[in-house]
Design a protein around this motif. Structure first.
Motif, PDB file in Angstrom:
ATOM      1  N   MET A   1      38.993  55.956  35.561  1.00 27.88           N
ATOM      2  CA  MET A   1      39.406  57.056  36.401  1.00 27.88           C
ATOM      3  C   MET A   1      40.843  57.461  36.070  1.00 27.88           C
ATOM      4  O   MET A   1      41.148  58.649  36.022  1.00 27.88           O
ATOM      5  CB  MET A   1      39.289  56.667  37.874  1.00 27.88           C
ATOM      6  CG  MET A   1      39.704  57.750  38.822  1.00 27.88           C
ATOM      7  SD  MET A   1      39.440  57.255  40.538  1.00 27.88           S
ATOM      8  CE  MET A   1      40.184  58.627  41.373  1.00 27.88           C
ATOM      9  N   THR A   2      41.697  56.473  35.819  1.00 27.91           N
ATOM     10  CA  THR A   2      43.093  56.769  35.499  1.00 27.91           C
ATOM     11  C   THR A   2      43.189  57.590  34.216  1.00 27.91           C
ATOM     12  O   THR A   2      43.943  58.565  34.155  1.00 27.91           O
ATOM     13  CB  THR A   2      43.907  55.469  35.367  1.00 27.91           C
ATOM     14  OG1 THR A   2      43.786  54.731  36.581  1.00 27.91           O
ATOM     15  CG2 THR A   2      45.367  55.742  35.096  1.00 27.91           C
ATOM     16  N   GLU A   3      42.414  57.224  33.216  1.00 26.32           N
ATOM     17  CA  GLU A   3      42.422  57.988  31.966  1.00 26.32           C
ATOM     18  C   GLU A   3      41.922  59.413  32.198  1.00 26.32           C
ATOM     19  O   GLU A   3      42.490  60.362  31.652  1.00 26.32           O
ATOM     20  CB  GLU A   3      41.556  57.296  30.920  1.00 26.32           C
ATOM     21  CG  GLU A   3      42.151  56.006  30.401  1.00 26.32           C
ATOM     22  CD  GLU A   3      41.226  55.277  29.447  1.00 26.32           C
ATOM     23  OE1 GLU A   3      40.063  55.721  29.257  1.00 26.32           O
ATOM     24  OE2 GLU A   3      41.653  54.250  28.901  1.00 26.32           O
ATOM     25  N   ASP A   4      40.883  59.563  33.004  1.00 26.36           N
ATOM     26  CA  ASP A   4      40.352  60.896  33.295  1.00 26.36           C
ATOM     27  C   ASP A   4      41.385  61.760  34.017  1.00 26.36           C
ATOM     28  O   ASP A   4      41.510  62.957  33.741  1.00 26.36           O
ATOM     29  CB  ASP A   4      39.075  60.811  34.132  1.00 26.36           C
ATOM     30  CG  ASP A   4      37.907  60.218  33.357  1.00 26.36           C
ATOM     31  OD1 ASP A   4      37.895  60.329  32.112  1.00 26.36           O
ATOM     32  OD2 ASP A   4      37.010  59.651  34.009  1.00 26.36           O
ATOM     33  N   MET A   5      42.142  61.153  34.934  1.00 23.92           N
ATOM     34  CA  MET A   5      43.168  61.910  35.647  1.00 23.92           C
ATOM     35  C   MET A   5      44.312  62.292  34.708  1.00 23.92           C
ATOM     36  O   MET A   5      44.864  63.396  34.807  1.00 23.92           O
ATOM     37  CB  MET A   5      43.691  61.112  36.844  1.00 23.92           C
ATOM     38  CG  MET A   5      42.689  61.012  37.977  1.00 23.92           C
ATOM     39  SD  MET A   5      43.371  60.291  39.482  1.00 23.92           S
ATOM     40  CE  MET A   5      43.649  58.605  38.972  1.00 23.92           C
ATOM     41  N   ARG A  70      32.562  62.775  40.655  1.00 22.54           N
ATOM     42  CA  ARG A  70      32.182  63.929  39.834  1.00 22.54           C
ATOM     43  C   ARG A  70      32.654  63.798  38.396  1.00 22.54           C
ATOM     44  O   ARG A  70      31.887  64.077  37.466  1.00 22.54           O
ATOM     45  CB  ARG A  70      32.725  65.217  40.429  1.00 22.54           C
ATOM     46  CG  ARG A  70      32.004  65.601  41.710  1.00 22.54           C
ATOM     47  CD  ARG A  70      32.458  66.934  42.211  1.00 22.54           C
ATOM     48  NE  ARG A  70      31.581  67.947  41.642  1.00 22.54           N
ATOM     49  CZ  ARG A  70      31.672  69.233  41.935  1.00 22.54           C
ATOM     50  NH1 ARG A  70      32.601  69.667  42.765  1.00 22.54           N
ATOM     51  NH2 ARG A  70      30.852  70.089  41.398  1.00 22.54           N
ATOM     52  N   GLN A  71      33.900  63.401  38.196  1.00 25.76           N
ATOM     53  CA  GLN A  71      34.471  63.402  36.850  1.00 25.76           C
ATOM     54  C   GLN A  71      34.261  62.077  36.115  1.00 25.76           C
ATOM     55  O   GLN A  71      33.848  62.083  34.960  1.00 25.76           O
ATOM     56  CB  GLN A  71      35.972  63.721  36.906  1.00 25.76           C
ATOM     57  CG  GLN A  71      36.288  65.045  37.556  1.00 25.76           C
ATOM     58  CD  GLN A  71      35.643  66.225  36.857  1.00 25.76           C
ATOM     59  OE1 GLN A  71      35.613  66.279  35.631  1.00 25.76           O
ATOM     60  NE2 GLN A  71      35.123  67.153  37.624  1.00 25.76           N
ATOM     61  N   THR A  72      34.567  60.978  36.776  1.00 26.37           N
ATOM     62  CA  THR A  72      34.514  59.688  36.093  1.00 26.37           C
ATOM     63  C   THR A  72      33.096  59.134  36.043  1.00 26.37           C
ATOM     64  O   THR A  72      32.641  58.670  34.997  1.00 26.37           O
ATOM     65  CB  THR A  72      35.473  58.689  36.765  1.00 26.37           C
ATOM     66  OG1 THR A  72      36.795  59.240  36.725  1.00 26.37           O
ATOM     67  CG2 THR A  72      35.468  57.346  36.058  1.00 26.37           C
ATOM     68  N   LEU A  73      32.389  59.182  37.168  1.00 31.03           N
ATOM     69  CA  LEU A  73      31.035  58.604  37.214  1.00 31.03           C
ATOM     70  C   LEU A  73      29.940  59.629  36.948  1.00 31.03           C
ATOM     71  O   LEU A  73      28.768  59.268  36.878  1.00 31.03           O
ATOM     72  CB  LEU A  73      30.809  57.928  38.575  1.00 31.03           C
ATOM     73  CG  LEU A  73      31.738  56.754  38.876  1.00 31.03           C
ATOM     74  CD1 LEU A  73      31.460  56.205  40.274  1.00 31.03           C
ATOM     75  CD2 LEU A  73      31.612  55.660  37.822  1.00 31.03           C
ATOM     76  N   ASP A  74      30.322  60.905  36.812  1.00 25.25           N
ATOM     77  CA  ASP A  74      29.391  61.994  36.484  1.00 25.25           C
ATOM     78  C   ASP A  74      28.208  62.067  37.458  1.00 25.25           C
ATOM     79  O   ASP A  74      27.061  62.184  37.065  1.00 25.25           O
ATOM     80  CB  ASP A  74      28.884  61.844  35.046  1.00 25.25           C
ATOM     81  CG  ASP A  74      28.281  63.140  34.518  1.00 25.25           C
ATOM     82  OD1 ASP A  74      28.689  64.223  34.977  1.00 25.25           O
ATOM     83  OD2 ASP A  74      27.383  63.051  33.650  1.00 25.25           O
ATOM     84  N   ARG A  75      28.544  61.987  38.752  1.00 24.79           N
ATOM     85  CA  ARG A  75      27.519  62.111  39.793  1.00 24.79           C
ATOM     86  C   ARG A  75      27.725  63.436  40.524  1.00 24.79           C
ATOM     87  O   ARG A  75      28.715  63.627  41.215  1.00 24.79           O
ATOM     88  CB  ARG A  75      27.609  60.948  40.787  1.00 24.79           C
ATOM     89  CG  ARG A  75      27.293  59.631  40.113  1.00 24.79           C
ATOM     90  CD  ARG A  75      27.203  58.515  41.094  1.00 24.79           C
ATOM     91  NE  ARG A  75      27.091  57.248  40.390  1.00 24.79           N
ATOM     92  CZ  ARG A  75      27.255  56.080  40.958  1.00 24.79           C
ATOM     93  NH1 ARG A  75      27.532  56.002  42.250  1.00 24.79           N
ATOM     94  NH2 ARG A  75      27.152  54.977  40.251  1.00 24.79           N
ATOM     95  N   ASP A  76      26.788  64.324  40.344  1.00 24.26           N
ATOM     96  CA  ASP A  76      26.884  65.656  40.937  1.00 24.26           C
ATOM     97  C   ASP A  76      26.161  65.671  42.281  1.00 24.26           C
ATOM     98  O   ASP A  76      25.123  66.308  42.434  1.00 24.26           O
ATOM     99  CB  ASP A  76      26.305  66.694  39.978  1.00 24.26           C
ATOM    100  CG  ASP A  76      26.579  68.112  40.431  1.00 24.26           C
ATOM    101  OD1 ASP A  76      27.537  68.325  41.196  1.00 24.26           O
ATOM    102  OD2 ASP A  76      25.829  69.010  40.023  1.00 24.26           O
TER     103      ASP A  76
END
Length: 94
Positions: A1-5, A70-76
């Motif tokens: 998550m940190t990398e995605d942010m 949404r972004q890290t785990l790709d759960r919509d």
């Protein structure tokens, strides 16, 4: 998550707030957030509102949790859809 942010250009301050929100969610259920269901996350967010947390606090918690799913785990999940994004209700047959 940190990398995605970091890739999304979030400041270190925003990253810290979002990480804290996810940590509190995990602590609430005593499980890793990737093990939680949409209903559990919804219940947690509702509990924040029921406890009367300030709107700004709620929004930053919601934002951090939403980013994770949404972004890290790709759960919509529909939980995170804006009303305009949700599917239109089916029309009844005449």
């Amino acid at each position: 998550m940190t990398e995605d942010m970091t890739l999304a250009g979030f400041t270190p301050g925003t990253q810290a707030i979002y990480i804290d929100a996810v940590r509190r969610l995990a602590a609430h259920y005593r499980r890793s957030p990737d093990q939680l269901s949409e209903d559990e996350v919804r219940s947690y967010l509702l509990s924040l509102r029921d406890r009367g947390v300030a709107l700004g606090t709620f929004k930053t918690n919601h934002g951090g949790i939403q980013f994770l799913y949404r972004q890290t785990l790709d759960r919509d999940w529909p939980l995170f859809w804006k009303k305009k994004d949700s599917p239109a209700p089916a029309k009844a047959a005449a």
